[in-house]
Design a protein around this motif. Structure first.
Motif: not given
Length: 186
Positions: A153-170
Motif C-alpha cells: 500500500a505504501y509503495d503504491a501510494a508513493l508511486w502515485l505521488i511520483a507520477f503526480a510529480a511527473i504530471e506536474m512537469n508535463v
C-alpha cells in the motif's frame, strides 16, 4: 531545478520521493518474486526517463542521447510488460490490476509528452482518462491497506505521488508552451 511555475521546495520533494523509491526498488529486487523485482526496476527506470524528458529535456541535446533514452525505455517497457504477464500467470490479481493500470498511465503520459497537439484538442478526454486511472490506482492502494499489505500500500501510494510529480512537469511544460506560442492548427 524547479520551473518558474513550481515552488522552490518542489525539487527537494521530488528528490525525497526518488530516494524512497530507490529503497523500495531495492526491497522488491532483493526480497520479492522475480516479477516484483523486474517490475520495480523497470518502473523506476521509466520514471527516471520521464523525469529526464519532462524536467531536464535540455540535457538530451544530442541525437545519441535521445537514441540512448529510447533504447533504455524500450527495454524498461519490455520489463514492465513481462512483469505484468508474470503477475497474471502467478495469479497475483491485485498486482496484475495495478501493473496494467500503470501501463495505461504510461501510455497516456507518452501521448501527452510526444503529441502535444492531440492533448490540446482533447484536453478534457485526457483529463478524464487520467482521473479514472489515478482513482483506480488509489483504489488499489486502499485494497492493499484493507488486506493488511502495508508495504504494498505504501509503495503504491508513493508511486502515485511520483507520477503526480511527473504530471506536474508535463502540465508546467504544456502551460509554458501554450503561453509562449499557441499550438498550430492541425
Amino acid at each position: 531545478m524547479p520551473s518558474a511555475s513550481q515552488p522552490l521546495w518542489y525539487g527537494g520533494f521530488k528528490l525525497a520521493v526518488f530516494v524512497l523509491l530507490v529503497a523500495n526498488t531495492a526491497v522488491f529486487a532483493a526480497g520479492g518474486t522475480l516479477a516484483e523485482g523486474l517490475d520495480s526496476v523497470a518502473w523506476f527506470t521509466l520514471l527516471v526517463l520521464f523525469e529526464l524528458e519532462t524536467a531536464h529535456a535540455h540535457r538530451l541535446s544530442t541525437p545519441r542521447a535521445v537514441t540512448a533514452v529510447h533504447g533504455v525505455r524500450l527495454l524498461a517497457a519490455a520489463g514492465v510488460i513481462a512483469a505484468a504477464i508474470g503477475y497474471l500467470h502467478g495469479k497475483a490479481w491485485l498486482d496484475a490490476v495495478n501493473a496494467w493500470l500503470w501501463i495505461g498511465v504510461v501510455v497516456l503520459l507518452e501521448i501527452e509528452v510526444r503529441y502535444a497537439r492531440v492533448l490540446t484538442r482533447r484536453r478534457v478526454l485526457f483529463g478524464a482518462a487520467a482521473l479514472v486511472l489515478y482513482l483506480s490506482l488509489a483504489g488499489v492502494v486502499l485494497v492493499w491497506a484493507w488486506r493488511g499489505e502495508w508495504f504494498n500500500a505504501y509503495d503504491a501510494a508513493l508511486w502515485l505521488i511520483a507520477f503526480a510529480a511527473i504530471e506536474m512537469n508535463v502540465l508546467a511544460d504544456f502551460s509554458g508552451k501554450r503561453e509562449a506560442a499557441p499550438p498550430a492548427a492541425v
